[in-house]
Design a protein around this motif. Sequence first.
Motif, PDB file in Angstrom:
ATOM      1  N   PRO A  11     -13.788  45.390 -29.491  1.00  0.00           N
ATOM      2  CA  PRO A  11     -14.689  45.353 -28.338  1.00  0.00           C
ATOM      3  C   PRO A  11     -15.765  46.434 -28.440  1.00  0.00           C
ATOM      4  CG  PRO A  11     -12.397  45.385 -27.641  1.00  0.00           C
ATOM      5  CD  PRO A  11     -12.416  45.667 -29.102  1.00  0.00           C
ATOM      6  N   SER A  12     -16.917  46.143 -27.904  1.00  0.00           N
ATOM      7  CA  SER A  12     -18.024  47.106 -27.932  1.00  0.00           C
ATOM      8  C   SER A  12     -18.108  47.897 -26.632  1.00  0.00           C
ATOM      9  CB  SER A  12     -19.345  46.375 -28.189  1.00  0.00           C
ATOM     10  OG  SER A  12     -19.564  45.417 -27.169  1.00  0.00           O
ATOM     11  N   HIS A  13     -17.297  47.545 -25.654  1.00  0.00           N
ATOM     12  CA  HIS A  13     -17.331  48.193 -24.343  1.00  0.00           C
ATOM     13  C   HIS A  13     -15.963  48.780 -23.997  1.00  0.00           C
ATOM     14  CE1 HIS A  13     -15.889  44.112 -23.905  1.00  0.00           C
ATOM     15  NE2 HIS A  13     -15.273  44.488 -22.811  1.00  0.00           N
ATOM     16  N   HIS A  14     -15.954  49.954 -23.417  1.00  0.00           N
ATOM     17  CA  HIS A  14     -14.714  50.610 -22.970  1.00  0.00           C
ATOM     18  C   HIS A  14     -13.619  50.539 -24.039  1.00  0.00           C
ATOM     19  CE1 HIS A  14     -16.509  50.894 -19.025  1.00  0.00           C
ATOM     20  NE2 HIS A  14     -16.704  49.586 -19.018  1.00  0.00           N
ATOM     21  N   VAL A  15     -13.956  50.897 -25.241  1.00  0.00           N
ATOM     22  CA  VAL A  15     -13.037  50.794 -26.376  1.00  0.00           C
ATOM     23  C   VAL A  15     -11.728  51.527 -26.106  1.00  0.00           C
ATOM     24  CG1 VAL A  15     -12.761  51.276 -28.840  1.00  0.00           C
ATOM     25  CG2 VAL A  15     -14.958  50.510 -27.965  1.00  0.00           C
ATOM     26  N   ASP A  16     -11.778  52.612 -25.376  1.00  0.00           N
ATOM     27  CA  ASP A  16     -10.578  53.397 -25.086  1.00  0.00           C
ATOM     28  C   ASP A  16      -9.575  52.658 -24.201  1.00  0.00           C
ATOM     29  OD1 ASP A  16     -12.677  53.701 -23.147  1.00  0.00           O
ATOM     30  OD2 ASP A  16     -11.496  55.286 -22.202  1.00  0.00           O
ATOM     31  N   ARG A  17      -9.995  51.586 -23.556  1.00  0.00           N
ATOM     32  CA  ARG A  17      -9.103  50.820 -22.674  1.00  0.00           C
ATOM     33  C   ARG A  17      -8.324  49.733 -23.410  1.00  0.00           C
ATOM     34  NH1 ARG A  17     -12.723  49.707 -17.290  1.00  0.00           N
ATOM     35  NH2 ARG A  17     -13.125  51.880 -16.777  1.00  0.00           N
ATOM     36  N   TRP A  18      -8.656  49.493 -24.667  1.00  0.00           N
ATOM     37  CA  TRP A  18      -8.048  48.413 -25.431  1.00  0.00           C
ATOM     38  C   TRP A  18      -6.983  48.952 -26.387  1.00  0.00           C
ATOM     39  CZ3 TRP A  18      -9.460  43.297 -24.704  1.00  0.00           C
ATOM     40  CH2 TRP A  18     -10.552  43.086 -23.880  1.00  0.00           C
ATOM     41  N   SER A  19      -5.957  48.153 -26.618  1.00  0.00           N
ATOM     42  CA  SER A  19      -4.923  48.462 -27.605  1.00  0.00           C
ATOM     43  C   SER A  19      -5.117  47.539 -28.798  1.00  0.00           C
ATOM     44  CB  SER A  19      -3.532  48.237 -27.015  1.00  0.00           C
ATOM     45  OG  SER A  19      -3.327  49.094 -25.920  1.00  0.00           O
ATOM     46  N   VAL A  20      -4.638  47.968 -29.946  1.00  0.00           N
ATOM     47  CA  VAL A  20      -4.728  47.163 -31.164  1.00  0.00           C
ATOM     48  C   VAL A  20      -3.324  46.732 -31.551  1.00  0.00           C
ATOM     49  CG1 VAL A  20      -5.410  47.154 -33.590  1.00  0.00           C
ATOM     50  CG2 VAL A  20      -6.737  48.452 -31.931  1.00  0.00           C
ATOM     51  N   GLY A  21      -3.198  45.496 -31.989  1.00  0.00           N
ATOM     52  CA  GLY A  21      -1.907  45.004 -32.437  1.00  0.00           C
ATOM     53  C   GLY A  21      -2.076  43.883 -33.439  1.00  0.00           C
ATOM     54  N   ARG A  22      -0.965  43.397 -33.937  1.00  0.00           N
ATOM     55  CA  ARG A  22      -0.969  42.284 -34.895  1.00  0.00           C
ATOM     56  C   ARG A  22      -0.187  41.117 -34.296  1.00  0.00           C
ATOM     57  NH1 ARG A  22      -3.838  43.094 -39.445  1.00  0.00           N
ATOM     58  NH2 ARG A  22      -4.138  45.291 -39.920  1.00  0.00           N
ATOM     59  N   ILE A  23      -0.726  39.921 -34.446  1.00  0.00           N
ATOM     60  CA  ILE A  23      -0.108  38.722 -33.882  1.00  0.00           C
ATOM     61  C   ILE A  23       1.230  38.457 -34.571  1.00  0.00           C
ATOM     62  CG2 ILE A  23      -0.311  36.223 -33.600  1.00  0.00           C
ATOM     63  CD1 ILE A  23      -3.371  36.615 -33.506  1.00  0.00           C
ATOM     64  N   GLU A  24       2.254  38.242 -33.746  1.00  0.00           N
ATOM     65  CA  GLU A  24       3.566  37.853 -34.262  1.00  0.00           C
ATOM     66  C   GLU A  24       3.830  36.374 -34.049  1.00  0.00           C
ATOM     67  OE1 GLU A  24       6.824  40.261 -32.994  1.00  0.00           O
ATOM     68  OE2 GLU A  24       6.381  41.579 -34.677  1.00  0.00           O
ATOM     69  N   SER A  25       3.378  35.846 -32.902  1.00  0.00           N
ATOM     70  CA  SER A  25       3.581  34.421 -32.632  1.00  0.00           C
ATOM     71  C   SER A  25       2.634  33.960 -31.532  1.00  0.00           C
ATOM     72  CB  SER A  25       5.031  34.148 -32.212  1.00  0.00           C
ATOM     73  OG  SER A  25       5.302  34.768 -30.965  1.00  0.00           O
ATOM     74  N   ILE A  26       2.423  32.659 -31.494  1.00  0.00           N
ATOM     75  CA  ILE A  26       1.638  32.031 -30.440  1.00  0.00           C
ATOM     76  C   ILE A  26       2.448  30.837 -29.956  1.00  0.00           C
ATOM     77  CG2 ILE A  26      -0.500  30.855 -29.831  1.00  0.00           C
ATOM     78  CD1 ILE A  26      -1.871  32.411 -32.082  1.00  0.00           C
ATOM     79  N   ASP A  27       2.776  30.831 -28.661  1.00  0.00           N
ATOM     80  CA  ASP A  27       3.608  29.785 -28.070  1.00  0.00           C
ATOM     81  C   ASP A  27       2.980  29.293 -26.774  1.00  0.00           C
ATOM     82  OD1 ASP A  27       5.891  29.920 -29.942  1.00  0.00           O
ATOM     83  OD2 ASP A  27       6.145  31.929 -29.106  1.00  0.00           O
ATOM     84  N   GLN A  28       3.643  28.307 -26.176  1.00  0.00           N
ATOM     85  CA  GLN A  28       3.242  27.797 -24.873  1.00  0.00           C
ATOM     86  C   GLN A  28       4.385  27.984 -23.901  1.00  0.00           C
ATOM     87  OE1 GLN A  28       1.625  23.825 -24.858  1.00  0.00           O
ATOM     88  NE2 GLN A  28       0.916  24.033 -26.957  1.00  0.00           N
TER      89      GLN A  28
END
Length: 82
Positions: A11-28
């Motif tokens: 993100p280019s805005h409020h970068v300090d408010r975001w966390s970084v992670g890696r996708i493990e799964s995508i479900d419904q």
Amino acid sequence: MHHDRIHARRPSHHVDRWSVGRIESIDQRDGHCVVTVRSPDGEPVELVVTFAVRDLFLRRLETNGGSPVGERVWYRKRGEGS
């Protein structure tokens, strides 16, 4: 229902408010998309997003037609750092 936020790019805005992670799964679940992300401290984080948001961030990931599992994303849980 309240939804979380997820980005395929830094993100280019409020970068300090975001966390970084890696996708493990995508479900419904219950008509929503649930993306499980592994946080930097190793904990799984479940993000609930709309299917439109899922489609958008998946299109922006550079997977070359492969699986998004393991890809880096930026996220914000609803109510955290708003």
